[in-house]
Design an enzyme around this catalytic site. Structure first.
Site, PDB file in Angstrom:
ATOM      1  N   LYS A 153      -4.566  -0.423   6.982  1.00  0.00           N
ATOM      2  CA  LYS A 153      -5.659  -0.543   6.016  1.00  0.00           C
ATOM      3  C   LYS A 153      -5.814   0.800   5.310  1.00  0.00           C
ATOM      4  O   LYS A 153      -6.161   1.805   5.932  1.00  0.00           O
ATOM      5  CB  LYS A 153      -6.959  -0.946   6.716  1.00  0.00           C
ATOM      6  N   LYS A 194      -3.683  -4.274   4.165  1.00  0.00           N
ATOM      7  CA  LYS A 194      -4.813  -4.376   3.236  1.00  0.00           C
ATOM      8  C   LYS A 194      -4.954  -3.057   2.502  1.00  0.00           C
ATOM      9  O   LYS A 194      -4.999  -2.010   3.159  1.00  0.00           O
ATOM     10  CB  LYS A 194      -6.085  -4.705   4.016  1.00  0.00           C
TER      11      LYS A 194
END
Length: 329
Positions: free
Chosen positions: A197, A250
């Site tokens: 992330k 992400k």
């Protein structure tokens, strides 16, 4: 001027729609999608997210109805984010058995038992400061936060969640959550790790939707530097070794290379989060008439699959499912 004796003609396999469909290497299905849902404890009617056209926070009373709609379109799963009425310094609402996500899990499973209900496991929505864990000064204490993540994950499992999805990028979070779940008797609850992330500018609209904007600083000390490729692989492998059942990258659109490398390096199912900023840009351009929304969205989703994603978390999921279902008729 004469032509060469032999011309290689790849266009033969593009000559009509049926042939193109027969030789297509990558395809989309409604089974590829997970739909994010924002459940707000403080409202009794839907509230539009200004920066995300078509996305609303919903009250608890509407969770069952929305999950049934998702299921009716053939989408197999939802992921829940909660906006609590009360926040505190440590985010204790995250593990409250009567917390907003715990109630939403129960409502979702009651409405559609076959729908896979995933709960995002973090604290930015629950803390008064908007950071993803316990603060000491202005620094998030990694190991104290791990203990709270254990409690949160067990609380979700007790409420009936199908998958826990930790997103806070704390070191050791998968091992801690796996231990907590196993010790509580939930050894069969899988973990979908936000393994990679990045500290991204694409998250802006999400923070409006989840009311999770930090009151100071940013999250660069725990989310990844966008310039780092090798570190992404390291993070993914750490989570594999700690017991993750699925991995996630992400954001998605700016990190296609990372999706592919993580997919090739590991043997776990791969998810990608098509995040709020990516969604908002498409919606804004479509509203201006600058792009064909359906065509661009489907092309983007296909590119995630081509890069290696098995699952796509997307705010476009309802529209994509409708388009795919219409195309079958």
């Amino acid at each position: 001027m004469s032509l060469p004796d032999l011309i290689v003609r790849p266009r033969r396999l593009r000559s009509n729609a049926t042939i193109r469909r027969m030789v297509r290497e990558t395809t989309l299905s409604v089974n590829d999608f997970i739909y994010p849902i924002f459940v707000d404890e403080t409202i009794d009617a839907p509230r539009q997210v200004a920066s995300m056209p078509g996305v609303s926070r919903i009250p608890l009373s509407m969770v069952g109805e929305l999950v049934k709609e998702v299921a009716s379109l053939g989408i197999p799963g939802v992921i829940l984010f909660g906006i609590p009425a009360v926040k505190d310094e440590i985010g204790s609402g995250g593990w409250d058995s009567e917390g907003i996500v715990q109630k939403a899990i129960r409502a979702a499973k009651a409405a559609s038992p076959e729908t896979c209900v995933i709960a995002d496991s973090c604290f930015c929505e629950y803390t008064s400061h908007g950071h993803c864990g316990v603060l000491h000064g202005e620094d998030v204490d990694n190991d104290e936060t791990l203990l709270n993540l254990q409690k949160e994950a067990v609380s979700y499992a007790e409420a009936g969640v199908d998958i826990v999805a930790p997103s806070g990028m704390m070191d050791g979070m998968i091992a801690a959550i796996r231990l907590g779940l196993d010790e509580a008797g939930f050894e069969n609850v899988p973990i979908m790790s936000y393994a990679v992330k990045f500290a991204s500018g694409y998250f802006g609209p999400f923070r409006d939707a989840a009311d999770s904007t930090p009151t100071f600083g940013d999250r660069a000390s725990y989310q990844m530097d966008p310039g780092n490729r090798r570190e992404a692989l390291k993070e993914a492998w750490l989570d594999v070794e700690e017991g993750a059942d699925m991995l996630m990258v992400k954001p998605g659109l700016a990190y296609m290379d990372i999706i592919r490398e993580v997919k090739d390096a590991t043997n776990l199912p791969m998810a990608v989060y098509n995040v709020s900023g990516e969604y908002a840009m498409v919606k804004a351009a479509a509203e201006k008439g600058w792009i064909d929304e359906k065509r661009v969205v489907l092309e983007t989703m296909l590119s995630f699959k081509r890069a290696g994603a098995d699952l796509i978390l997307s705010y476009h999921a309802l529209d994509v499912a409708r388009w795919l279902n219409e195309d079958k008729r």
